[in-house]
Design a protein around this motif. Structure first.
Motif, short mmCIF file in Angstrom:
data_model
loop_
_atom_site.label_atom_id
_atom_site.label_comp_id
_atom_site.label_asym_id
_atom_site.label_seq_id
_atom_site.Cartn_x
_atom_site.Cartn_y
_atom_site.Cartn_z
N GLU A 93 29.18 12.54 -24.67
CA GLU A 93 28.94 11.42 -25.57
C GLU A 93 27.46 11.36 -25.95
N GLU A 94 26.64 11.58 -24.96
CA GLU A 94 25.20 11.54 -25.20
C GLU A 94 24.79 12.61 -26.21
N ARG A 109 30.29 2.68 -18.14
CA ARG A 109 30.25 3.00 -19.57
C ARG A 109 29.46 1.95 -20.35
N GLY A 140 21.24 3.12 -22.17
CA GLY A 140 20.85 4.52 -22.34
C GLY A 140 21.52 5.40 -21.31
N TYR A 141 21.84 6.63 -21.75
CA TYR A 141 22.57 7.55 -20.87
C TYR A 141 21.74 8.02 -19.69
N TYR A 182 15.42 15.84 -20.49
CA TYR A 182 14.45 14.86 -21.00
C TYR A 182 13.05 15.44 -21.17
N SER A 225 19.36 4.05 -27.11
CA SER A 225 20.69 3.94 -26.51
C SER A 225 21.67 3.63 -27.63
N LEU A 226 22.95 3.77 -27.32
CA LEU A 226 23.96 3.49 -28.32
C LEU A 226 23.80 2.05 -28.83
N HIS A 227 23.57 1.14 -27.92
CA HIS A 227 23.39 -0.27 -28.24
C HIS A 227 22.24 -0.46 -29.24
N LEU A 244 25.78 2.43 -19.61
CA LEU A 244 25.18 3.62 -20.20
C LEU A 244 25.06 3.50 -21.71
N GLN A 245 26.10 2.91 -22.33
CA GLN A 245 26.03 2.77 -23.80
C GLN A 245 24.97 1.75 -24.20
N PHE A 291 33.97 11.61 -15.36
CA PHE A 291 33.23 10.53 -16.02
C PHE A 291 31.87 11.02 -16.49
N ARG A 310 31.86 -6.29 -27.05
CA ARG A 310 30.45 -5.97 -27.08
C ARG A 310 29.98 -5.78 -28.51
#
Lengths: 600, 510
Positions: free
Chosen positions: B343-344, A430, A437-438, B310, B366-368, A433-434, B336, B396
């Motif tokens: 989530e994506e 997790r 990137g997924y 993609y 990305s989320l980050h 990926l977060q 998972f 994080r």
């Protein structure tokens, strides 16, 4: 030109010469002037066999890179495509041939498939309607390429991925073929040992191929006594660890490709009087690294911590040699001194280069981050807290350190713990990926498929047993004057090399239990030799073992094997063969899947 | 010379004479040659007057010649007699004559002269015998002349076998067994050639049986395909390990069979299936999907849709693919992957919405990186929302916000953030990140909040040797003291160094 190949226990220059001869013969088959169109991937491996000068001698006037469209105009009689047998390349070749300018005088087309021709590709050319346009369709059997005096590589980057991820065993077929070529030149190898599924497959194919050649007995006195085939997945741990030999670190930090390394140029600026610091070179400095360079051969396998001392010792010797000129009194003496000058100057240049490289590396190895990373690696390898989420990894992800660094560490923890608890594994996944990137879901999936990353299914972790039985961790590794192979990783003795060492003495029977814990079967085969070819070993004469790493080998592992070869009462000398020289980074990279995202 | 052959009483005399003239070797050589030509014509025999010898077999002639010279040597001239005469000539002549004698036999009837024989070579002689189906004699001759197996015995056997397969009266079973028994492990036998012959004679079953003995798959497979035994061809190709051969059969099968049967065939051959998947991955994406569908491989189907997503340029299409992926992952019980992919999708929608509202390019990050961008442009509320929605771990998020604010050099906001609640990552990162952005002044603000274990590090990071020394001495930690000492330079305060050294020795004593 390739003298360093013949200095080893086995003269590998024979193999190189055989390859060169075959190349010349093919080139001469296409009479007249020629241009070569290269599958770009092949240029590196070919560089180890022949330089441009050889091609030039055989009327190769132009070289192009294979790409769609038209072959650039060149006033030559022949166009030769040097390609791997890949369908997508066939389509490009077909396009090249069809868009040939009809107004120009016709040029003859030829294809040279490396390492062998393929019916599938020829079929594709036929479908495209160009198969008959070729005067020659031939194959150039280039499986094992002599890389150094004791090292052969197939330079096949994707071998591990193909074998263990995609279940495509093409490279194993090439391996078996390559070993047959080797046996044709160096005699039948009487004993074959192996560990792992791929090893078993290769051995089976070899025995089968031998039957195919039944009748044409090989009459060469065997040079190799033993062949050991090792699957890379028997030892997934070693490549993940940071190599700590000089050569290993050069590879880890800058990457060695086909025997060459590209280095940042600043440290290598030639200081000439009058230029005064301006015009710093911007092109990376490209250096060839092999045993042809005396100093490099001496220091490459040392632990990096012992390189400094070796360099300063060498510096003293060289300056002493230059001082000799003051002692040269007579004309004869001066003459002798002068005759040695070129050699001495080469040595001085070599010393300067390696001093610069060592400085570059030292900047990195003394950094806090390098130290912390290494500490975590060593904790994992010694089995400290491998079942918990590691804070250093977490922090590194949070700071978005390079993904491959993270993957190496997480995989290492998983391997050292025989899988991670589902909760721990999911947490890492997790986080990754977060942060990155997924799309890396695919890469993680690949790593799980090849076993680098896995959930712990049983509570039993057998890594500690393996570590203790095989003595994979040596507390007091001597980096300066090593007495054990563990010096190459400053404490960790590579599992693969330990297996090799134990096979020679006392034999695998003593470690049956551990062998069963490692994946794949272990086996022994014997190949009959014609009477009269049985080698009578002289008293004290060493055995020669060819160790073949299916799926790649690291420079540190090679260093460890060289160390074993040089051990005084070792009794065995090793020649190393592999599908590809790799390190943790290049290895993980080859397993990644990166879909190119379209911009929305 | 010929007189010698007669057991004349004068022989010894003649021999001595010849010997004295140094012509003995020449005499013997001529004899040998003469013997070779002897069979040319009846008339010559009479002329030579060596009839008694000739009347015995050629072999005997040769033997007599041989023994004569030996006996002569032994009787008259001692051991060194004719020492330099090469024996090969004798031996070869003996062999040749024996072969010639055999073929001149009336049952064979090939009246060859020695000269003709030498001219035409053994190979051709064997061929002629083979044409006359005189296989046993041909094989005997090959063995007798020690012709390499590949050119000799094996070749004859192959011809024999090719002939054998045409014998209609015998059953496939019998013929195949006879052939394999006779050919055994003979070197260089091409069973595929024999099988081809059998196939040409319309005996497919026999051909297949024979091919079983062929060790070279490269030879086996094409013939099996020609005989439409594709399944067998496929297993043979796989056995060989030659993947190109496998591909060849697979392509053939694909064109020959209907899709359903083709897929079924592959299903039973995992090696072929993986290779075909590889092929499809590069060449036929849609077929790849069908393959996974057929195998109910939901995991791979999920991956397939993720990859496909993609390639889409529109958000809705991409999300649709991802939804398919989620469904597949669920079927594969990969919770998972399903959750992450959901989530994506959520992130993509969030990004798109925000992009439209705020004009900040975010989609695909990305989320980050999304969080970082939001923090960098000051959209703190949105960042907070994302952090909660996606359950980003506190640690994080703190790291992220810390680095983002430092990068922006928003020191005020950073200080506020540090005080908002107790930092889950401690305060050393605050010190280090500030130092990294060359702001020692800000860094120093956080040193006091660092845990005792990390204090020394924090002081050192901001370059405060005194502080570091105080902390280390207080903790009586030898290792830390040494670290500080190693950082001391000649310009460092003397008193400090001494204090450290003293502390070190007391710490060491403990």
């Amino acid at each position: 030109m390739a003298a360093h190949l013949s200095y080893g226990r086995v003269n590998l220059n024979i193999l190189r010469e055989a390859a060169r001869k075959e190349l010349r013969e093919f080139l001469d088959k296409c009479a007249g002037s020629k241009a070569i169109v290269w599958d770009e991937y092949l240029t590196g491996p070919f560089g180890l066999i022949a330089q441009y000068s050889l091609l030039k001698e055989h009327e190769v006037e132009k070289m192009f890179t294979l790409k769609a469209g038209r072959v650039p105009s060149a006033d030559v009689k022949n166009i030769i495509f040097f390609v791997r047998p890949r369908l997508e390349l066939m389509d490009i070749i077909a396009e090249n041939v069809m868009s040939e300018d009809k107004l120009q005088p016709p040029r003859e087309f030829h294809i040279l498939f490396v390492p062998r021709r393929s019916l599938l590709c020829e079929q594709r050319l036929k479908e495209q309607g160009v198969l008959n346009s070729f005067t020659n369709i031939d194959e150039y059997i280039l499986d094992l390429i002599p890389y150094d005096g004791d090292l052969l590589s197939m330079e096949s980057e994707s071998a591990f991925r193909e074998c263990y991820l995609e279940n495509d065993q093409t490279s194993l077929y090439h391996t078996a073929k390559g070993l047959m070529t080797l046996q044709a030149l160096y005699g039948t190898i009487p004993q074959i040992f192996g560990k792992g599924e791929c090893a078993r497959h290769v051995a089976n194919m070899m025995l089968r191929m031998k039957r195919e050649f039944a009748g044409s007995q090989n009459q060469i006195l065997p040079v190799f006594d033993t062949l050991l085939l090792l699957d890379r997945n028997v030892d997934l741990l070693t490549p993940l660890a940071t190599q700590l030999t000089y050569e290993g670190l050069i590879d880890e930090i800058y990457g060695i490709t086909n025997g060459y390394v590209k280095l940042p140029p600043e440290k290598f600026a030639q200081k000439k009087p009058g230029e005064g610091g301006k015009d710093l070179p911007t092109e990376p400095k490209k250096l060839q690294l092999n045993s042809a360079e005396e100093l490099y051969a001496e220091i490459r396998d040392k632990n990096f911590n012992a390189v400094g001392a070796a360099l300063s010792k060498k510096a003293k010797i060289i300056s002493a040699a230059f001082e000799e000129r003051h002692n040269a009194k007579t004309v004869g003496e001066i003459k002798q001194f002068v005759s040695q000058l070129p050699h001495m100057q080469a040595a001085r240049n070599s010393l300067a280069n390696h001093t610069s490289i060592a400085e570059l590396i030292k900047d990195i190895t003394t950094s806090e981050d390098f130290f912390e990373n290494l500490t975590v690696e060593q904790e994992f390898m010694t089995g400290v807290d491998t079942d918990k989420v590691n804070t250093y990894i977490e922090d590194s992800i949070a700071q978005k350190d390079p993904l491959i660094k993270i993957l190496r560490l997480v995989c290492m923890q998983s391997v050292c713990n025989n899988g991670l608890k589902q909760k721990v594994l999911d947490h890492y996944k997790r986080e990754i990926l977060q942060t990155y990137g997924y799309e890396h879901l695919l890469t993680l999936n690949n790593l799980e498929k090849v076993g680098l990353l896995k959930p712990q299914l049983t509570t039993r972790n057998n890594y500690p047993t393996i570590r203790k039985t095989l003595k994979l961790w040596m507390e007091d590794a001597n980096e300066q004057n090593p007495n054990d192979i563990s010096y190459v990783y400053s404490g960790y003795a590579p599992l693969s090399v330990r297996l090799t060492q134990l096979l020679a003495r006392p034999g695998w029977r003593s470690i049956e239990e551990v062998l069963k814990m490692l994946p794949g079967p272990h086996f022994e085969e014997r190949q009959q030799l014609p009477t009269g070819l049985h080698k009578k070993r002289q008293q004290g004469e060493n055995r020669t073992t060819l160790v073949f790493f299916l799926g790649g080998v690291t420079y540190a592992e090679i260093a460890a094997l060289r160390f074993l070869s040089q051990m005084e009462d070792g009794g065995t000398e090793y020649v190393i063969a592999t599908t590809k020289l790799l390190n943790g980074t290049s290895w993980i990279k080859s397993l990644m899947d990166r879909p190119e995202a379209q911009i929305l | 010379v010929v007189w010698i052959y007669h057991k004349s009483q004068k022989a010894d005399e003649y021999l001595r004479e010849i010997k004295e003239q140094g012509l003995l070797a020449e005499a013997v050589r001529q004899c040998v040659e003469a013997a070779g030509h002897e069979q040319e014509a009846e008339t010559q025999k009479t002329l030579l007057r060596v009839k008694p010898l000739v009347c015995t077999s050629i072999k005997n002639l040769a033997h007599s010649l041989f023994s004569l010279s030996i006996s002569v040597s032994a009787a008259s001239f001692g051991k060194c007699f004719l020492s330099n005469f090469p024996p090969e000539l004798f031996v070869i002549m003996c062999r040749d004559l024996r072969v010639l004698n055999a073929v001149r036999d009336y049952t064979v009837g090939i009246p060859l002269t020695h000269t003709q024989f030498k001219q035409m070579t053994v190979q051709v002689l064997i061929d002629r015998l083979v044409y006359r189906k005189l296989y046993p004699l041909a094989i005997e001759i090959c063995r007798y002349l020690k012709t390499p197996e590949y050119q000799g015995v094996s070749r004859v056997l192959k011809h024999w076998a090719c002939c054998k397969v045409q014998q209609k009266e015998e059953s496939d079973e019998v013929i195949a067994r006879t052939i394999s028994l006779k050919l055994g492990e003979a070197a260089g036998i091409s069973y595929s050639e024999i099988a081809t012959k059998a196939y040409e004679c319309g005996r497919t079953e026999l051909a297949i049986k024979l091919l079983e003995f062929e060790p070279r798959s490269g030879e086996q497979v094409p013939l099996l395909l020609k005989m439409k035994r594709s399944q067998l061809a496929l297993s043979k190709a796989i056995e060989s390990g030659d993947t190109d051969l496998v591909y060849t059969v697979v392509t053939y099968l694909k064109n020959e069979m209907n899709r359903g049967d083709f897929f079924m065939t592959l299903r039973n051959q995992p090696v072929a299936l993986s290779l075909y998947r590889q092929f499809c991955k590069h060449q036929e994406q849609d077929t790849l999907k069908d393959l996974f569908n057929q195998d109910d491989d939901h995991q791979e189907l999920g991956n397939f849709y993720v990859k496909a997503s993609y390639k889409e340029k529109r958000l809705e299409a991409r999300v649709a693919h991802l939804q398919s992926a989620v469904d597949e992952y669920n079927k594969a019980k990969n919770e998972f992957a399903a959750k992450t992919t959901e989530e994506e999708m959520r992130l993509l929608r969030f990004q798109k919405k925000l992009e439209e509202e705020k004009g900040e390019s975010l989609v695909g990050f990305s989320l980050h990186d999304t969080l970082r961008t939001l923090l960098a442009v000051g959209l703190h509320k949105h960042a907070e929302q994302l952090y909660k929605d996606f359950k980003v771990p506190d640690k994080r998020f703190w790291w992220l916000k810390l680095t983002a604010l430092a990068e922006k050099e928003d020191w005020e906001e950073l200080e506020k953030f540090a005080k908002s609640k107790k930092s889950p990552i401690g305060y050393l990162p605050f010190v280090e990140v500030c130092v990294k952005h060359h702001n020692k002044y800000e860094a120093k603000k956080y040193v006091s909040r660092v845990t005792p274990e990390q204090k020394v590090k924090a002081h050192l990071a901001v370059g405060d040797m005194e502080g570091a020394a105080d902390a280390a001495i207080e903790r009586r930690n030898e290792g830390e003291i040494s670290t500080i000492l190693s950082r001391c330079s000649p310009t460092t305060d003397r008193a400090l160094v001494e204090r450290l050294n003293r502390a070190k020795s007391t710490a060491a004593k403990k």
